[in-house]
Design a protein around this motif. Structure first.
Motif, PDB file in Angstrom:
ATOM      1  N   SER A 418       7.152   6.914  16.858  1.00 55.11           N
ATOM      2  CA  SER A 418       7.452   8.228  16.776  1.00 55.11           C
ATOM      3  C   SER A 418       8.457   9.321  17.317  1.00 55.11           C
ATOM      4  O   SER A 418       8.967   9.624  16.287  1.00 55.11           O
ATOM      5  CB  SER A 418       6.778   8.251  18.627  1.00 55.11           C
ATOM      6  N   LEU A 419       9.584   7.966  17.460  1.00 56.50           N
ATOM      7  CA  LEU A 419      10.684   9.162  17.777  1.00 56.50           C
ATOM      8  C   LEU A 419      11.921   8.752  17.298  1.00 56.50           C
ATOM      9  O   LEU A 419      12.493   9.872  16.652  1.00 56.50           O
ATOM     10  CB  LEU A 419      11.779   7.442  19.119  1.00 56.50           C
ATOM     11  N   LEU A 420      12.267   7.752  16.156  1.00 62.60           N
ATOM     12  CA  LEU A 420      13.053   7.550  14.710  1.00 62.60           C
ATOM     13  C   LEU A 420      12.162   7.602  13.202  1.00 62.60           C
ATOM     14  O   LEU A 420      13.100   8.081  12.495  1.00 62.60           O
ATOM     15  CB  LEU A 420      13.483   5.879  14.443  1.00 62.60           C
ATOM     16  N   ASN A 421      10.585   7.709  13.630  1.00 57.86           N
ATOM     17  CA  ASN A 421      10.320   7.886  11.627  1.00 57.86           C
ATOM     18  C   ASN A 421      10.522   9.587  11.630  1.00 57.86           C
ATOM     19  O   ASN A 421       9.716  10.546  12.573  1.00 57.86           O
ATOM     20  CB  ASN A 421       8.847   7.634  11.791  1.00 57.86           C
ATOM     21  N   GLY A 422      10.446  10.004  10.404  1.00 57.08           N
ATOM     22  CA  GLY A 422      10.069  11.600  10.036  1.00 57.08           C
ATOM     23  C   GLY A 422      11.264  12.818   9.704  1.00 57.08           C
ATOM     24  O   GLY A 422      10.914  13.336   9.634  1.00 57.08           O
ATOM     25  N   TRP A 423      11.911  11.441  10.354  1.00 58.08           N
ATOM     26  CA  TRP A 423      13.754  12.331   9.913  1.00 58.08           C
ATOM     27  C   TRP A 423      13.742  12.845   8.547  1.00 58.08           C
ATOM     28  O   TRP A 423      13.762  11.835   7.390  1.00 58.08           O
ATOM     29  CB  TRP A 423      14.447  11.836  10.634  1.00 58.08           C
TER      30      TRP A 423
END
Length: 573
Positions: A418-423
């Motif tokens: 949730s924190l690191l994906n999708g950047w």
């Protein structure tokens, strides 16, 4: 086939003079002429005793209108499976902006005339009679004399509406696309079109009513402010006038025209790449410029030392159109050209990455950049021909989008995911040549309305040091009466290198609620980007080098923005 008709009629009600308040002067004068004078300007102000009170005689408020009728048709012709033509034509019937009046007479709104000077009607054998002992006052009926020498009005008999006849224009368009190998992967495209632009007449019409005989100042002298409303200005119904200046709208003005053409080749490459190489050009004619058409040529008074004394030092009496002062023509004699090679290499978004690389090599030449720009030497328009102030020889841009990879392996856990994906990381890099600018010089051209001087230049004037971009020792002041060997837009500012970047992430809060967070950085590396330099050269004597009192010549005086960071958070539902 498509066709259509467009009609446009615009009515404009516009004041011709702003700042209608009076002007009051409390300066001390002398007791005999100003009996209420205290011999102290501040004391006069406190008591309301004025030297003079001046105010315009009327609020000039004309009505304007323009109309245009346009008929167009276009069609597409598929000549063969691999060749298609697109063609069309537009017919335009366009009036200049003209003045119309309603019932009534001045000072009512919409009852005013506009004034211009038709120089083709000037009659040297019937020149106005001037009293040179009184600064060139017109002797006798000034209106009759000036009308006999080209002073015209709108709407008036014998003058076309808007001071120039209504024009008809034809604008053809043609384009083609050719599939070179028939496989849809390489094409050749080209086109040509003619375009017409409405004349922007704000810089003529909306001020052309605020001239004599519509408006003139009235003055009251040596009274107290309590008496102003009861006093009448000391101006007769037809005041004596001298050195009258006008904005001139030549009768042969026409619509600005652009002829534009394009030829390009596009190729689809492997791995989602594509290539585009093209040539783009255009030619502008009948573009608007401004020119002082009643100028006394440079060096006139130096070359003829007895001329001014013979005219009782009334410079306006030496003008070619005797009886008029400064005449500023808003005309359509300017022209421009643009030629460019444009290269583009693109990669469509695939495997988390997309980019565009663009390079343009171009040249823009013109006489003026804007329709409010003056031709410097009114007797040599071609001397203004130079790179446009916005010309950039080389422009390179690179923009990209990179979807950062998702976590894998031991990091692929709910919290970290949730924190690191999708950047996503994106950015734009731009490198461009410096834009042109002019260096002017002080001096005396010994003329009237004939422009300004450029310094004489020797050696290499560019230092390469952004802290003082030009070498002062390379410049000298021209001799009086000479323009100098410099010219418009002779120099270029430092180039620009800039990178803007963004990092962002989107995530889902609920089934119908999404959020995004982003950080944007403009001028990421905080480069100092010079956007202007002090370009006024001064010398103490003609033919001399830079004045010792001029300390900041060629120093930067403006910059593009330094680094800027901004953060954003958005919720969509």
């Amino acid at each position: 086939m498509k066709f259509g008709y467009h009609y446009n009629r615009d009515n404009k009600k516009q004041t011709a003079n702003w700042g209608f308040n009076g002007e009051i002067n409390f300066n001390n004068y002398n007791a005999s002429s100003m009996p209420l004078d205290t011999d102290n300007g501040l004391a006069n102000l406190m008591l309301g005793n004025f030297n003079s009170y001046t105010m315009g005689n009327a609020h000039v408020y004309p009505y304007f209108r323009f109309e245009s009728h346009e008929l167009f048709a276009q069609d597409s012709w598929k000549v063969a499976r691999r060749l298609t033509f697109e063609y069309g034509i537009r017919f335009q019937h366009t009036t200049p902006t003209y003045t119309y009046t309603r019932d009534g007479s001045p000072p009512l709104e919409g009852t005013w005339l506009l004034y211009s000077v038709d120089l083709t009607k000037y009659n040297p054998s019937a020149m106005p009679v001037l009293d040179l002992s009184k600064n060139g006052l017109v002797v006798g009926n000034a209106l009759e004399q000036l009308q006999a020498n080209g002073l015209v009005c709108d709407p008036c008999n014998g003058t076309p509406p808007g001071f120039s006849p209504t024009k008809n224009f034809v604008a053809p368009r043609l384009g083609f696309a050719y599939d070179i190998f028939g496989d849809g992967k390489m094409s050749l495209r080209g086109g040509f079109g003619t375009y017409y632009e409405r004349l922007r007449q704000n810089n003529f019409n909306f001020g052309a009513g605020n001239v004599w005989p519509n408006s003139f100042p009235g003055t009251v002298n040596y009274q107290n402010v309590t008496q102003v409303t009861a006093l009448s200005p000391t101006v007769p119904p037809q005041p004596q006038v001298s050195n009258l200046g006008y904005t001139v709208w030549p009768a042969d003005n026409t619509m600005p025209s652009i002829y534009s053409w394009y030829l390009g080749i596009q190729r689809e490459l492997p791995a989602k790449f594509s290539l585009d190489l093209s040539y783009v050009g255009n030619r502008g004619v009948h573009l608007m410029d401004q020119r002082r058409v009643n100028a006394v040529p440079a060096d006139t008074f130096l070359a003829n030392p007895n001329l001014l004394p013979s005219l009782n030092n009334v410079r306006d009496a030496a003008r070619p159109y005797y009886g008029f002062g400064s005449l500023n023509a808003v005309e359509t004699l300017a022209y421009s050209s643009y030629n460019a090679m444009q290269f583009r290499l693109s990669r469509r978004f695939s495997k988390n990455f997309a980019f565009n690389f663009n390079y343009t090599w171009s040249k823009v030449m013109d006489l003026v950049d804007n329709d409010s720009d003056q031709i410097n030497n009114p007797y040599d328009m071609r001397a203004n021909w130079a790179p446009a102030s916005y010309d950039q020889t080389n422009v390179t841009t690179f923009d990209f989008i990179y979807q950062l990879p998702n976590v894998r392996g031991n990091l692929d856990k709910t919290g970290l995911r949730s924190l690191l994906n999708g950047w996503q990381l994106s950015g734009i890099f731009r490198a461009q040549s410096g834009m042109p600018f002019s260096v002017t010089s002080n001096g005396d051209l010994s003329c009237a309305d004939c422009g300004s001087q450029y310094p004489n230049v020797s050696g290499n004037p560019t230092t390469g040091n952004v802290n003082q971009w030009l070498n002062p020792s390379a410049f000298t002041r021209p001799l009086d009466g000479q323009y100098g060997d410099g010219h418009r837009n002779e120099f270029r500012m430092p180039g620009i290198r800039n990178l803007d970047a963004t990092i962002s992430k989107s995530f889902k809060i609920a089934e119908y609620v999404q959020a995004s967070v982003r950080c944007e950085v403009f001028n990421l590396f905080n480069n100092s980007q010079v956007w202007g330099v002090n370009s006024s050269f001064q010398a103490d004597n003609q033919g001399g080098g830079i004045s010792t009192n001029l300390k900041n010549f060629a120093y930067p005086n403006s910059y593009r923005d330094s680094r800027v960071l901004q953060f954003g958070f958005r919720v969509s539902f």
